[in-house]
Design a protein around this motif. Structure first.
Motif, short mmCIF file in Angstrom:
data_model
loop_
_atom_site.label_atom_id
_atom_site.label_comp_id
_atom_site.label_asym_id
_atom_site.label_seq_id
_atom_site.Cartn_x
_atom_site.Cartn_y
_atom_site.Cartn_z
N GLY A 166 1.08 107.43 -42.94
CA GLY A 166 0.74 106.21 -43.67
C GLY A 166 1.10 104.94 -42.95
O GLY A 166 1.38 103.91 -43.59
N VAL A 167 1.06 104.95 -41.61
CA VAL A 167 1.42 103.78 -40.82
C VAL A 167 0.15 102.99 -40.47
O VAL A 167 -0.85 103.56 -40.05
N ASP A 168 0.23 101.66 -40.64
CA ASP A 168 -0.86 100.78 -40.22
C ASP A 168 -0.54 100.26 -38.82
O ASP A 168 0.52 99.64 -38.60
N PHE A 169 -1.44 100.51 -37.87
CA PHE A 169 -1.21 100.07 -36.48
C PHE A 169 -2.55 99.83 -35.82
O PHE A 169 -3.62 100.23 -36.31
N GLU A 170 -2.48 99.18 -34.66
CA GLU A 170 -3.67 98.96 -33.83
C GLU A 170 -3.26 99.00 -32.37
O GLU A 170 -2.14 98.56 -32.02
N PRO A 171 -4.08 99.54 -31.48
CA PRO A 171 -3.73 99.60 -30.06
C PRO A 171 -3.77 98.22 -29.41
O PRO A 171 -4.55 97.35 -29.81
N LEU A 172 -2.91 98.03 -28.43
CA LEU A 172 -2.84 96.78 -27.66
C LEU A 172 -3.17 97.05 -26.20
O LEU A 172 -3.06 98.20 -25.73
N THR A 181 7.06 97.42 -18.39
CA THR A 181 5.74 98.02 -18.57
C THR A 181 5.67 98.81 -19.86
O THR A 181 6.67 99.34 -20.34
N ALA A 182 4.44 98.87 -20.41
CA ALA A 182 4.12 99.72 -21.56
C ALA A 182 2.63 100.01 -21.46
O ALA A 182 1.80 99.17 -21.82
N PRO A 183 2.27 101.18 -20.94
CA PRO A 183 0.85 101.43 -20.68
C PRO A 183 0.01 101.60 -21.94
O PRO A 183 -1.18 101.29 -21.93
N LEU A 184 0.60 102.10 -23.04
CA LEU A 184 -0.17 102.34 -24.27
C LEU A 184 0.57 101.78 -25.49
O LEU A 184 1.00 102.53 -26.38
N PRO A 185 0.76 100.47 -25.58
CA PRO A 185 1.52 99.92 -26.71
C PRO A 185 0.68 99.87 -27.98
O PRO A 185 -0.56 99.85 -27.94
N LEU A 186 1.39 99.84 -29.10
CA LEU A 186 0.75 99.70 -30.42
C LEU A 186 1.39 98.54 -31.16
O LEU A 186 2.58 98.27 -30.98
N ALA A 201 5.42 94.75 -34.97
CA ALA A 201 6.28 95.33 -33.93
C ALA A 201 5.41 95.93 -32.84
O ALA A 201 4.48 96.69 -33.12
N THR A 202 5.71 95.56 -31.58
CA THR A 202 5.01 96.13 -30.42
C THR A 202 5.84 97.29 -29.90
O THR A 202 6.93 97.08 -29.33
N LEU A 203 5.34 98.50 -30.10
CA LEU A 203 6.11 99.70 -29.80
C LEU A 203 5.23 100.75 -29.15
O LEU A 203 4.00 100.73 -29.31
N THR A 204 5.86 101.69 -28.45
CA THR A 204 5.14 102.89 -28.02
C THR A 204 4.91 103.77 -29.24
O THR A 204 5.58 103.64 -30.27
#
Length: 331
Positions: A166-172, A181-186, A201-204
């Motif tokens: 149930g998490v709302d997120f979008e890729p960055l 570095t963060a190659p695939l952040p959300l 929140a910008t997280l892996t």
């Protein structure tokens, strides 16, 4: 004897007389009367009992065996002392001449010198200057080498789990700021049960999943301890390109890889917010903060907060830093 009758003494006299008669008939020799009966001695006599181990003298260790002689080809060469050739006086000139032994020595020396010269001639010549190493392949040098990139791991399975939680997120887009570095952040904005992240929140994906599972446990603890549900998390930071504890000379923080989150406080429905800080012992707030902090150790590899050090006195630091042998730091 006065007082005794003759009838009383008669048996005694008869016995004494019989003994006297027997002694006269069979005289006993003086030697036999003195000798004592001899004891029977076994032949051969028995051996004495064996001495106990504790009383036996220590046995010396046998001498180690002598090592075999070294083969002649492995023996070090021994330099023979130089001998001056013995010269004998010549009969014709009166001058000294080399002896036969000196002449033989000169011949041997000539042979050895010839062998050494042959060896030197057989050695390959070292070019001057020495040859240069082979050139680096074009694909591994220059701009081509700088363009090489490591393919990031596929996190599609992790994103599927986030949706189920149930998490709302979008890729960055990929993050690359020097060593940060963060190659695939959300970008995560909301968890299950409507628990919001107003700042985002910008997280892996892995860190976002750990945070989502922990928030579920936080909600359970809030209902049990405070009787009010959590509605939002106050976030202090997620991705930031910086060193540990904001020290520019320190090792890079997990924040520099979008692998950490700082929780500053909790918002509730129907009651005041609770900031993360040292609370009075025994209070509901202290009980709630202590419980959710302990539960975080089951989801994150690093958990720091008030009491750990001065830099974490006002927030929970949660990250997924990998350590040797799966070690976790929970303070």
């Amino acid at each position: 004897m006065p007082g005794r009758s003759l009838s009383t003494l008669r048996p005694a006299l008869v016995l004494a007389g019989g003994a006297l008669a027997a002694g006269l008939a069979f005289p006993v020799s003086p030697a036999r009367a003195i000798e004592a009966p001899a004891a029977t001695v076994p032949t051969p006599p028995p051996l004495p009992p064996e001495r106990p181990e504790a009383l036996k003298p220590p046995v010396a260790d046998p001498a180690p065996p002598t090592p075999p002689a070294r083969p002649p080809e492995l023996k070090p060469a021994v330099a023979e002392p130089s001998k001056e050739p013995v010269r004998e006086p010549s009969r014709e000139t009166g001058r000294e001449k080399p002896s036969d032994a000196a002449q033989e020595t000169g011949k041997d020396a000539g042979k050895d010198a010839g062998k050494d010269a042959a060896r030197e001639a057989a050695r390959p010549e070292i070019p001057s200057p020495p040859p240069a190493p082979p050139e680096r392949p074009p694909e591994l040098s220059g701009a081509a080498a700088l363009a090489l990139k490591v393919t990031p791991p596929d996190d599609s399975a992790c994103r599927t789990r986030l949706k189920r939680l149930g998490v709302d997120f979008e890729p960055l887009p990929p993050i690359s700021e020097g060593q940060c570095t963060a190659p695939l952040p959300l970008k995560v904005t909301k968890f299950a049960d409507g628990v919001a992240l107003p700042q985002g929140a910008t997280l892996t994906c892995r860190t976002a999943e750990a945070l989502a599972r922990w928030v579920t446990e936080v909600q359970v603890e809030a209902e049990r301890t405070l009787k009010h549900p959590v509605t939002a998390l106050e976030l202090g930071g997620s991705y930031v390109c910086r060193g540990q504890n904001h020290d520019v000379d320190a090792k890079l923080s997990e924040h520099a890889f979008a692998n950490a989150a700082d929780i500053m406080g909790f918002a509730f429905a129907g009651r005041a917010n609770i900031p993360v800080k040292a609370m009075s012992d025994g209070s509901e707030e202290a009980q709630f903060l202590g419980a959710v902090r302990a539960k975080a150790c089951g989801f994150f590899r690093t958990v720091l907060g008030p009491g750990s050090n001065a830099a974490h006195a006002n927030h929970f630091h949660l990250d997924e830093r990998e350590r040797n042998a799966g070690h976790r730091l929970c303070q």
